[in-house]
Design a protein around this motif. Structure first.
Motif, PDB file in Angstrom:
ATOM      1  N   VAL A 183      19.922   5.662  -7.251  1.00 24.82           N
ATOM      2  CA  VAL A 183      18.848   5.326  -6.312  1.00 24.82           C
ATOM      3  C   VAL A 183      18.686   3.811  -6.259  1.00 24.82           C
ATOM      4  N   CYS A 184      18.014   3.335  -5.229  1.00 25.74           N
ATOM      5  CA  CYS A 184      17.763   1.902  -5.074  1.00 25.74           C
ATOM      6  C   CYS A 184      16.725   1.425  -6.098  1.00 25.74           C
ATOM      7  N   ALA A 185      16.503   0.128  -6.133  1.00 24.74           N
ATOM      8  CA  ALA A 185      15.573  -0.464  -7.100  1.00 24.74           C
ATOM      9  C   ALA A 185      14.152   0.066  -6.917  1.00 24.74           C
ATOM     10  N   ARG A 186      13.702   0.210  -5.678  1.00 27.41           N
ATOM     11  CA  ARG A 186      12.345   0.696  -5.427  1.00 27.41           C
ATOM     12  C   ARG A 186      12.191   2.138  -5.913  1.00 27.41           C
ATOM     13  N   CYS A 187      13.155   2.985  -5.564  1.00 28.98           N
ATOM     14  CA  CYS A 187      13.091   4.385  -6.005  1.00 28.98           C
ATOM     15  C   CYS A 187      13.196   4.488  -7.524  1.00 28.98           C
ATOM     16  N   VAL A 210      -8.566  15.271 -10.165  1.00 25.96           N
ATOM     17  CA  VAL A 210      -7.713  14.164  -9.732  1.00 25.96           C
ATOM     18  C   VAL A 210      -8.562  12.899  -9.616  1.00 25.96           C
ATOM     19  N   PRO A 211      -7.955  11.743  -9.822  1.00 27.79           N
ATOM     20  CA  PRO A 211      -8.715  10.484  -9.681  1.00 27.79           C
ATOM     21  C   PRO A 211      -9.209  10.305  -8.243  1.00 27.79           C
ATOM     22  N   LEU A 212     -10.118   9.388  -8.078  1.00 27.00           N
ATOM     23  CA  LEU A 212     -10.610   9.064  -6.739  1.00 27.00           C
ATOM     24  C   LEU A 212      -9.456   8.647  -5.835  1.00 27.00           C
ATOM     25  N   ARG A 213      -9.554   9.008  -4.569  1.00 29.99           N
ATOM     26  CA  ARG A 213      -8.513   8.616  -3.602  1.00 29.99           C
ATOM     27  C   ARG A 213      -8.370   7.103  -3.503  1.00 29.99           C
ATOM     28  N   LEU A 214      -9.428   6.396  -3.797  1.00 31.74           N
ATOM     29  CA  LEU A 214      -9.393   4.938  -3.748  1.00 31.74           C
ATOM     30  C   LEU A 214      -8.286   4.384  -4.638  1.00 31.74           C
ATOM     31  N   TYR A 215      -8.096   4.971  -5.824  1.00 33.41           N
ATOM     32  CA  TYR A 215      -7.036   4.508  -6.726  1.00 33.41           C
ATOM     33  C   TYR A 215      -5.659   4.722  -6.098  1.00 33.41           C
ATOM     34  N   LEU A 216      -5.474   5.857  -5.477  1.00 26.74           N
ATOM     35  CA  LEU A 216      -4.198   6.135  -4.821  1.00 26.74           C
ATOM     36  C   LEU A 216      -3.950   5.130  -3.696  1.00 26.74           C
ATOM     37  N   ILE A 217      -4.973   4.836  -2.934  1.00 24.11           N
ATOM     38  CA  ILE A 217      -4.854   3.855  -1.845  1.00 24.11           C
ATOM     39  C   ILE A 217      -4.517   2.476  -2.403  1.00 24.11           C
ATOM     40  N   ILE A 253       3.184  -1.299  -2.169  1.00 24.80           N
ATOM     41  CA  ILE A 253       4.521  -0.788  -1.833  1.00 24.80           C
ATOM     42  C   ILE A 253       4.620  -0.485  -0.341  1.00 24.80           C
ATOM     43  N   LEU A 254       3.537  -0.057   0.246  1.00 24.39           N
ATOM     44  CA  LEU A 254       3.518   0.229   1.682  1.00 24.39           C
ATOM     45  C   LEU A 254       3.705  -1.055   2.497  1.00 24.39           C
ATOM     46  N   ILE A 255       2.981  -2.080   2.120  1.00 26.04           N
ATOM     47  CA  ILE A 255       3.079  -3.368   2.820  1.00 26.04           C
ATOM     48  C   ILE A 255       4.480  -3.954   2.661  1.00 26.04           C
ATOM     49  N   ASP A 256       4.994  -3.936   1.430  1.00 25.30           N
ATOM     50  CA  ASP A 256       6.315  -4.502   1.186  1.00 25.30           C
ATOM     51  C   ASP A 256       7.403  -3.722   1.920  1.00 25.30           C
ATOM     52  N   THR A 257       7.339  -2.392   1.856  1.00 23.36           N
ATOM     53  CA  THR A 257       8.340  -1.569   2.539  1.00 23.36           C
ATOM     54  C   THR A 257       8.290  -1.801   4.047  1.00 23.36           C
ATOM     55  N   GLY A 258       7.089  -1.828   4.599  1.00 26.16           N
ATOM     56  CA  GLY A 258       6.935  -2.061   6.037  1.00 26.16           C
ATOM     57  C   GLY A 258       7.444  -3.430   6.450  1.00 26.16           C
ATOM     58  N   ALA A 259       7.107  -4.445   5.665  1.00 23.23           N
ATOM     59  CA  ALA A 259       7.542  -5.811   5.989  1.00 23.23           C
ATOM     60  C   ALA A 259       9.066  -5.937   5.901  1.00 23.23           C
ATOM     61  N   ASN A 260       9.677  -5.286   4.924  1.00 25.53           N
ATOM     62  CA  ASN A 260      11.142  -5.281   4.817  1.00 25.53           C
ATOM     63  C   ASN A 260      11.763  -4.551   5.998  1.00 25.53           C
ATOM     64  N   PHE A 261      11.157  -3.448   6.385  1.00 24.15           N
ATOM     65  CA  PHE A 261      11.691  -2.625   7.467  1.00 24.15           C
ATOM     66  C   PHE A 261      11.708  -3.374   8.804  1.00 24.15           C
ATOM     67  N   LEU A 316      11.435  -3.044  -7.822  1.00 22.54           N
ATOM     68  CA  LEU A 316      11.305  -2.234  -9.037  1.00 22.54           C
ATOM     69  C   LEU A 316       9.862  -2.231  -9.531  1.00 22.54           C
ATOM     70  N   ILE A 317       9.247  -3.386  -9.610  1.00 27.68           N
ATOM     71  CA  ILE A 317       7.863  -3.497 -10.104  1.00 27.68           C
ATOM     72  C   ILE A 317       6.892  -2.756  -9.189  1.00 27.68           C
ATOM     73  N   LEU A 318       7.054  -2.907  -7.875  1.00 27.75           N
ATOM     74  CA  LEU A 318       6.170  -2.210  -6.939  1.00 27.75           C
ATOM     75  C   LEU A 318       6.362  -0.691  -7.041  1.00 27.75           C
ATOM     76  N   GLY A 319       7.613  -0.264  -7.258  1.00 26.65           N
ATOM     77  CA  GLY A 319       7.876   1.156  -7.452  1.00 26.65           C
ATOM     78  C   GLY A 319       7.224   1.677  -8.720  1.00 26.65           C
ATOM     79  N   ILE A 320       7.323   0.910  -9.807  1.00 25.45           N
ATOM     80  CA  ILE A 320       6.681   1.308 -11.066  1.00 25.45           C
ATOM     81  C   ILE A 320       5.172   1.423 -10.874  1.00 25.45           C
ATOM     82  N   LEU A 321       4.584   0.449 -10.201  1.00 25.05           N
ATOM     83  CA  LEU A 321       3.141   0.474  -9.963  1.00 25.05           C
ATOM     84  C   LEU A 321       2.739   1.752  -9.240  1.00 25.05           C
TER      85      LEU A 321
END
Length: 153
Positions: A63-67, A92-99, A105-113, A125-130
Motif C-alpha cells: 500500500v502507499c504511505a498514506r494507507c 463511541v466517542p463524540l463525532r467531533l473527535y472523528l471530524i 487527511i481530508l484536506i491533504d488528500t483533496g489538495a494533492n488530488f 504516513l503521519i496523517l494516515g497514522i493520525l
C-alpha cells in the motif's frame, strides 16, 4: 461474543494486515507468487502507486504511505484502546473527535488530488497514522454495541 474477543480479533486482524503489507515486497523479491497475491489483495483498497510508497528490497510496500499510516494507526489505536476506553465500553466517542482527526487527511488528500501541492511520503504516513488511530475507538465500540443489541433482541 465477549467484548474481549472483539478486541483481540481486531488486534490480531490489524496486526496480520500490517504484516502482509510488509511481507509483500519481501516475497516479491524472492520471486514467491504469494507476494503477487498480497498486492492483489490490497489493490481494491489502495492505488499502490510506487512513487507514493515506501520500498523494501527494491519493491514497494503493498500500500502507499498514506494507507500504510492508516493501517499502522489503526493497529496502534487498537493497542491503546483498552487503556483509554476499557474493553467493555460500548459508547463511541463524540463525532467531533472523528471530524477533527479526519480533517487533516481530508484536506491533504483533496489538495494533492487537485494539484494544489504534493505531500512527501513521511507526511502522508503521519496523517494516515493520525486518522487511523481514532478508527478503533468507533469500530470496536460499534461492534460491541451491535453484538449487545443483537444479544438483547
Amino acid at each position: 461474543m465477549k467484548n474481549s474477543a472483539v478486541y483481540l480479533l481486531t488486534l490480531c486482524g490489524s496486526f496480520i494486515l500490517l504484516g502482509l503489507i510488509f511481507l509483500a515486497p519481501v516475497l516479491k523479491s524472492l520471486s514467491n507468487p504469494a507476494g503477487d497475491m498480497i498486492y492483489i489483495l490490497f489493490s481494491p483498497l489502495c492505488h499502490q502507486i510506487p512513487a507514493r510508497s515506501f520500498i523494501i528490497n527494491d519493491y514497494p510496500l503493498a500500500v502507499c504511505a498514506r494507507c500504510l499510516g492508516i493501517y499502522l494507526g489503526f493497529f496502534l489505536g487498537t493497542l491503546i484502546y483498552p487503556m483509554i476506553n476499557g474493553i467493555r465500553n460500548r459508547e463511541v466517542p463524540l463525532r467531533l473527535y472523528l471530524i477533527l482527526f479526519t480533517l487533516p487527511i481530508l484536506i491533504d488528500t483533496g489538495a494533492n488530488f487537485i494539484g494544489m501541492w504534493y505531500t512527501p511520503g513521511w507526511i502522508r504516513l503521519i496523517l494516515g497514522i493520525l486518522w487511523g488511530s481514532i478508527l478503533p475507538f468507533y469500530f470496536i465500540a460499534g461492534i460491541n454495541d451491535l453484538l449487545y443489541q443483537h444479544k438483547n433482541s
